[in-house]
Design a protein around this motif. Sequence first.
Motif, PDB file in Angstrom:
ATOM      1  N   PRO A  35     -15.768 -47.417 -27.201  1.00 15.66           N
ATOM      2  CA  PRO A  35     -16.784 -48.363 -26.706  1.00 15.66           C
ATOM      3  C   PRO A  35     -17.462 -47.845 -25.447  1.00 15.66           C
ATOM      4  CG  PRO A  35     -14.691 -49.459 -27.160  1.00 15.66           C
ATOM      5  CD  PRO A  35     -14.416 -47.994 -27.188  1.00 15.66           C
ATOM      6  N   ARG A  36     -18.601 -48.470 -25.112  1.00 15.40           N
ATOM      7  CA  ARG A  36     -19.356 -48.028 -23.954  1.00 15.40           C
ATOM      8  C   ARG A  36     -18.612 -48.292 -22.648  1.00 15.40           C
ATOM      9  NH1 ARG A  36     -24.395 -46.803 -22.490  1.00 15.40           N
ATOM     10  NH2 ARG A  36     -25.231 -47.095 -24.564  1.00 15.40           N
ATOM     11  N   ALA A  37     -18.007 -49.451 -22.503  1.00 11.57           N
ATOM     12  CA  ALA A  37     -17.378 -49.831 -21.234  1.00 11.57           C
ATOM     13  C   ALA A  37     -16.183 -48.946 -20.934  1.00 11.57           C
ATOM     14  CB  ALA A  37     -16.956 -51.294 -21.273  1.00 11.57           C
ATOM     15  N   SER A  38     -16.007 -48.579 -19.679  1.00 17.85           N
ATOM     16  CA  SER A  38     -14.873 -47.745 -19.288  1.00 17.85           C
ATOM     17  C   SER A  38     -13.573 -48.532 -19.289  1.00 17.85           C
ATOM     18  CB  SER A  38     -15.124 -47.136 -17.901  1.00 17.85           C
ATOM     19  OG  SER A  38     -15.269 -48.162 -16.931  1.00 17.85           O
ATOM     20  N   GLU A  39     -13.661 -49.853 -19.140  1.00 21.86           N
ATOM     21  CA  GLU A  39     -12.445 -50.669 -19.121  1.00 21.86           C
ATOM     22  C   GLU A  39     -11.989 -50.951 -20.548  1.00 21.86           C
ATOM     23  OE1 GLU A  39     -10.436 -51.509 -16.604  1.00 21.86           O
ATOM     24  OE2 GLU A  39     -11.710 -50.133 -15.476  1.00 21.86           O
ATOM     25  N   THR A  40     -11.687 -49.917 -21.275  1.00 16.20           N
ATOM     26  CA  THR A  40     -11.171 -50.006 -22.628  1.00 16.20           C
ATOM     27  C   THR A  40      -9.897 -49.193 -22.699  1.00 16.20           C
ATOM     28  OG1 THR A  40     -12.349 -48.024 -23.340  1.00 16.20           O
ATOM     29  CG2 THR A  40     -13.520 -50.129 -23.560  1.00 16.20           C
ATOM     30  N   ARG A  41      -9.231 -49.257 -23.854  1.00 19.14           N
ATOM     31  CA  ARG A  41      -8.017 -48.456 -24.013  1.00 19.14           C
ATOM     32  C   ARG A  41      -8.296 -46.982 -23.746  1.00 19.14           C
ATOM     33  NH1 ARG A  41      -6.770 -51.828 -28.785  1.00 19.14           N
ATOM     34  NH2 ARG A  41      -4.948 -53.111 -28.336  1.00 19.14           N
ATOM     35  N   TYR A  42      -9.382 -46.469 -24.329  1.00 16.20           N
ATOM     36  CA  TYR A  42      -9.698 -45.053 -24.139  1.00 16.20           C
ATOM     37  C   TYR A  42      -9.986 -44.745 -22.674  1.00 16.20           C
ATOM     38  CZ  TYR A  42      -9.903 -43.541 -29.038  1.00 16.20           C
ATOM     39  OH  TYR A  42      -9.583 -43.187 -30.330  1.00 16.20           O
ATOM     40  N   GLY A  43     -10.780 -45.597 -22.023  1.00 20.12           N
ATOM     41  CA  GLY A  43     -11.114 -45.359 -20.631  1.00 20.12           C
ATOM     42  C   GLY A  43      -9.890 -45.346 -19.742  1.00 20.12           C
ATOM     43  N   ARG A  44      -8.999 -46.329 -19.922  1.00 19.07           N
ATOM     44  CA  ARG A  44      -7.786 -46.385 -19.112  1.00 19.07           C
ATOM     45  C   ARG A  44      -6.855 -45.223 -19.428  1.00 19.07           C
ATOM     46  NH1 ARG A  44      -8.253 -51.795 -20.733  1.00 19.07           N
ATOM     47  NH2 ARG A  44      -6.524 -51.566 -22.207  1.00 19.07           N
ATOM     48  N   PHE A  45      -6.780 -44.863 -20.697  1.00 20.97           N
ATOM     49  CA  PHE A  45      -5.908 -43.769 -21.120  1.00 20.97           C
ATOM     50  C   PHE A  45      -6.343 -42.450 -20.487  1.00 20.97           C
ATOM     51  CE2 PHE A  45      -5.098 -40.453 -24.450  1.00 20.97           C
ATOM     52  CZ  PHE A  45      -3.725 -40.416 -24.323  1.00 20.97           C
ATOM     53  N   LEU A  46      -7.639 -42.130 -20.574  1.00 21.02           N
ATOM     54  CA  LEU A  46      -8.122 -40.871 -20.023  1.00 21.02           C
ATOM     55  C   LEU A  46      -8.043 -40.865 -18.504  1.00 21.02           C
ATOM     56  CD1 LEU A  46     -11.204 -40.205 -22.326  1.00 21.02           C
ATOM     57  CD2 LEU A  46      -8.937 -39.161 -22.444  1.00 21.02           C
ATOM     58  N   ALA A  47      -8.385 -41.997 -17.887  1.00 22.76           N
ATOM     59  CA  ALA A  47      -8.302 -42.066 -16.418  1.00 22.76           C
ATOM     60  C   ALA A  47      -6.863 -41.898 -15.952  1.00 22.76           C
ATOM     61  CB  ALA A  47      -8.878 -43.384 -15.921  1.00 22.76           C
ATOM     62  N   GLY A  48      -5.918 -42.530 -16.667  1.00 18.66           N
ATOM     63  CA  GLY A  48      -4.509 -42.418 -16.285  1.00 18.66           C
ATOM     64  C   GLY A  48      -3.987 -41.005 -16.423  1.00 18.66           C
ATOM     65  N   LEU A  49      -4.325 -40.322 -17.496  1.00 17.98           N
ATOM     66  CA  LEU A  49      -3.872 -38.941 -17.675  1.00 17.98           C
ATOM     67  C   LEU A  49      -4.542 -38.012 -16.665  1.00 17.98           C
ATOM     68  CD1 LEU A  49      -3.693 -38.397 -21.554  1.00 17.98           C
ATOM     69  CD2 LEU A  49      -1.833 -38.883 -19.948  1.00 17.98           C
ATOM     70  N   ARG A  50      -5.806 -38.273 -16.350  1.00 16.50           N
ATOM     71  CA  ARG A  50      -6.502 -37.426 -15.387  1.00 16.50           C
ATOM     72  C   ARG A  50      -5.882 -37.568 -14.002  1.00 16.50           C
ATOM     73  NH1 ARG A  50     -11.220 -39.350 -16.109  1.00 16.50           N
ATOM     74  NH2 ARG A  50     -11.502 -38.156 -18.020  1.00 16.50           N
ATOM     75  N   ALA A  51      -5.394 -38.760 -13.686  1.00 17.49           N
ATOM     76  CA  ALA A  51      -4.727 -38.951 -12.397  1.00 17.49           C
ATOM     77  C   ALA A  51      -3.454 -38.116 -12.314  1.00 17.49           C
ATOM     78  CB  ALA A  51      -4.408 -40.428 -12.197  1.00 17.49           C
ATOM     79  N   ARG A  52      -2.813 -37.896 -13.450  1.00 20.55           N
ATOM     80  CA  ARG A  52      -1.593 -37.086 -13.478  1.00 20.55           C
ATOM     81  C   ARG A  52      -1.899 -35.599 -13.478  1.00 20.55           C
ATOM     82  NH1 ARG A  52      -0.532 -41.904 -15.541  1.00 20.55           N
ATOM     83  NH2 ARG A  52       1.609 -42.732 -15.557  1.00 20.55           N
ATOM     84  N   ARG A  53      -3.059 -35.214 -14.008  1.00 21.16           N
ATOM     85  CA  ARG A  53      -3.463 -33.808 -14.045  1.00 21.16           C
ATOM     86  C   ARG A  53      -4.980 -33.743 -13.880  1.00 21.16           C
ATOM     87  NH1 ARG A  53       0.117 -30.093 -17.468  1.00 21.16           N
ATOM     88  NH2 ARG A  53       1.361 -30.774 -15.689  1.00 21.16           N
ATOM     89  N   PRO A  54      -5.474 -33.614 -12.645  1.00 22.57           N
ATOM     90  CA  PRO A  54      -6.919 -33.682 -12.387  1.00 22.57           C
ATOM     91  C   PRO A  54      -7.743 -32.646 -13.148  1.00 22.57           C
ATOM     92  CG  PRO A  54      -5.677 -33.920 -10.351  1.00 22.57           C
ATOM     93  CD  PRO A  54      -4.683 -33.553 -11.400  1.00 22.57           C
ATOM     94  N   GLY A  55      -7.169 -31.514 -13.479  1.00 21.90           N
ATOM     95  CA  GLY A  55      -7.917 -30.473 -14.177  1.00 21.90           C
ATOM     96  C   GLY A  55      -7.926 -30.622 -15.688  1.00 21.90           C
ATOM     97  N   MET A  56      -7.468 -31.751 -16.184  1.00 26.34           N
ATOM     98  CA  MET A  56      -7.380 -31.971 -17.631  1.00 26.34           C
ATOM     99  C   MET A  56      -8.769 -31.877 -18.287  1.00 26.34           C
ATOM    100  SD  MET A  56      -6.065 -35.430 -19.519  1.00 26.34           S
ATOM    101  CE  MET A  56      -7.623 -36.292 -19.227  1.00 26.34           C
ATOM    102  N   ARG A  57      -8.794 -31.240 -19.459  1.00 25.99           N
ATOM    103  CA  ARG A  57     -10.029 -31.138 -20.217  1.00 25.99           C
ATOM    104  C   ARG A  57     -10.021 -32.141 -21.366  1.00 25.99           C
ATOM    105  NH1 ARG A  57     -10.440 -24.497 -20.556  1.00 25.99           N
ATOM    106  NH2 ARG A  57     -11.486 -24.199 -18.528  1.00 25.99           N
ATOM    107  N   VAL A  58     -11.233 -32.547 -21.777  1.00 28.42           N
ATOM    108  CA  VAL A  58     -11.370 -33.522 -22.859  1.00 28.42           C
ATOM    109  C   VAL A  58     -12.396 -32.980 -23.862  1.00 28.42           C
ATOM    110  CG1 VAL A  58     -11.986 -35.884 -23.489  1.00 28.42           C
ATOM    111  CG2 VAL A  58     -10.850 -35.428 -21.299  1.00 28.42           C
ATOM    112  N   ALA A  59     -12.035 -33.000 -25.140  1.00 24.47           N
ATOM    113  CA  ALA A  59     -12.953 -32.605 -26.209  1.00 24.47           C
ATOM    114  C   ALA A  59     -13.033 -33.736 -27.222  1.00 24.47           C
ATOM    115  CB  ALA A  59     -12.479 -31.325 -26.888  1.00 24.47           C
ATOM    116  N   GLY A  60     -14.227 -34.149 -27.557  1.00 23.92           N
ATOM    117  CA  GLY A  60     -14.425 -35.207 -28.538  1.00 23.92           C
ATOM    118  C   GLY A  60     -15.027 -34.650 -29.814  1.00 23.92           C
ATOM    119  N   PHE A  61     -14.538 -35.122 -30.957  1.00 20.22           N
ATOM    120  CA  PHE A  61     -15.042 -34.695 -32.262  1.00 20.22           C
ATOM    121  C   PHE A  61     -15.578 -35.905 -33.016  1.00 20.22           C
ATOM    122  CE2 PHE A  61     -12.348 -31.247 -31.054  1.00 20.22           C
ATOM    123  CZ  PHE A  61     -12.834 -30.120 -31.707  1.00 20.22           C
ATOM    124  N   THR A  62     -16.752 -35.753 -33.613  1.00 20.74           N
ATOM    125  CA  THR A  62     -17.340 -36.841 -34.374  1.00 20.74           C
ATOM    126  C   THR A  62     -18.457 -36.299 -35.262  1.00 20.74           C
ATOM    127  OG1 THR A  62     -18.469 -38.987 -34.212  1.00 20.74           O
ATOM    128  CG2 THR A  62     -19.015 -37.356 -32.545  1.00 20.74           C
TER     129      THR A  62
END
Length: 585
Positions: free
Chosen positions: A139-166
């Motif tokens: 979804p567009r809003a950052s306050e979603t499961r995906y937004g919280r999940f990615l933000a939480g993991l990034r806090a644990r590893r700031p250099g984390m990379r993200v790749a999206g497939f669609t």
Amino acid sequence: MAPPDHGLHLRDYQRAGLDALAAAWARGGVDAAAPGHLIVLPTGAGKSLVIAALARETLADNPLARVVIVTHSRELVAQNFSELTRAWPEAPAGIFSAGLGRWEAGAQVLVCGIQSVAERLDAVGPRDLVIVDEAHLIPRASETRYGRFLAGLRARRPGMRVAGFTATPYRLDSGRLDEGPHRLFSGIAYEADTFTLIRQGFLAPLVSKATLTQLDVSGVGRRAGDYIPGELEAAVNRDAITRAAVAELAEYGRGRRAWLAFCAGLAHAEAVRDAVRAEGYPCETVSGETPRRERDRIVAAFRAGNIRCLTSVGVLGTGFNVPEVDLVALLRPTRSTGLYVQQVGRALRCAPGKTDALILDYAGLVRMHGPVDAVTVRSAGEVQSQLLGGAGGPRAKPCPGCGALIPLNASTCEPCWTEPEADAVEGDAPHEAAADDELPILSADPGARGNGPSGPAPEPDAAWPDAAWPDAPWHPVTTLNLEAAPDGLDLVLGWRDGTTDAVWSVRLRPEGRGYEREKAVQWWRGLGGGRDAPMRTVGFLDRADRLTRPAAIRIRPGRLTEQIECRAEDGRILGDTRRRAGSAA
């Protein structure tokens, strides 16, 4: 030089996608709030294999790296894990999914469902790479499961990379995944072209037939960008319409193995199912309310060929992998370009014995959104913006020359400089008497000259029969050269015109998109280069010795357009037949 495939044997476009992703990461400068990049691959293009290769190459570069592959449903979790371990049997992989009853959080490569991991970050632990499958469902809003999940993991590893497939990097409300204040992706690293992959034989050709039955949604209200579900189903779920549509479906599908019918609601899907059964074909309905084990049983029977047709509502538009599907009935009107592309995409996979797939568009989706291969991130956004603004009617017209979608009021097609007939701009009414699906599902007819991945030799262009060329003599071709140009290649043909040597050239762009790539592939095949045209300019040059010089050429000048024909020794007409007068492009 491209990195090794580590035994996964990637196709050229799959390798190009990973190379582009690596280049995007290497450039840096990405917004910290949106560090992800997207790879856009059509349905059936081998996305799961590319995901497996990305995970494997990440661990090859850093044996201590930890990867998580996340998606939205247990079916896709199981599918991604299966594809990963099939391509990479020794993968240190595990599953974290409540739906599958597995909680292997310590796996170095973790395949998981977002519902299971969004609130379990401590179990997942720090990760170096997050791969999001079916990213268009974020979804567009950052306050979603995906937004919280990615933000939480990034806090644990700031250099984390993200790749999206669609296959569809845009949402129903016209929002691109890489735009907006709460975006999770900063851009599209790579986008494969559907028609190019069809041309190369990696995807199944699509064809469409005109249907007599059309669904009328002129009185249906809209909410959140699409039709109101209850009103939509009431408008289309009418017995006489359903029986007429299914009668056509059964007639067209008689010689086809696996049919999918996308419907407007559960009652509509069940009515279509009953009508298909009345025609003598086994049919079942699958919806979000179908129990898990029952859905698995039905899909397995469909895959095995024991069920001819599945009717669906709300499911099977994403992550449904049955390559044998060779007929799709669009019975669910939608203003969502993404949903339209996903539904048609169910037929794109290749399968043994499958020569093409038939799309029956009862809902007028081709007229609304355009040929499926012509839909891009930009065009989808423009169409959605127009639809949300309340504009009705067709958005574009197909060029009679090259088949590209062009604006309704255009007097000339920019790709090929053909001048459309004056009456081609007609048709502003959203519900004409003519069937909407008379428009092609692809921007060029797969059955036309040289357009299929295989098939008979090209035929002369019917638009310009010999009788139309009384003043255009044939000239014997004496030379053929392929020369590097600033933005591609020049294919140069020479001939002897009486006592004078003459030359003609056409600009080819093997690395172009859409029509440009299509034209390069058409010339390559027409001159005997083989079915699989090189993906890059250097490949054309390296393999130029495969090409065969045409026997003859003739040119008829026009006010804006030169009409060109090249003839092979056996009389076949080769290559592109139109270009702007005085141009080498």
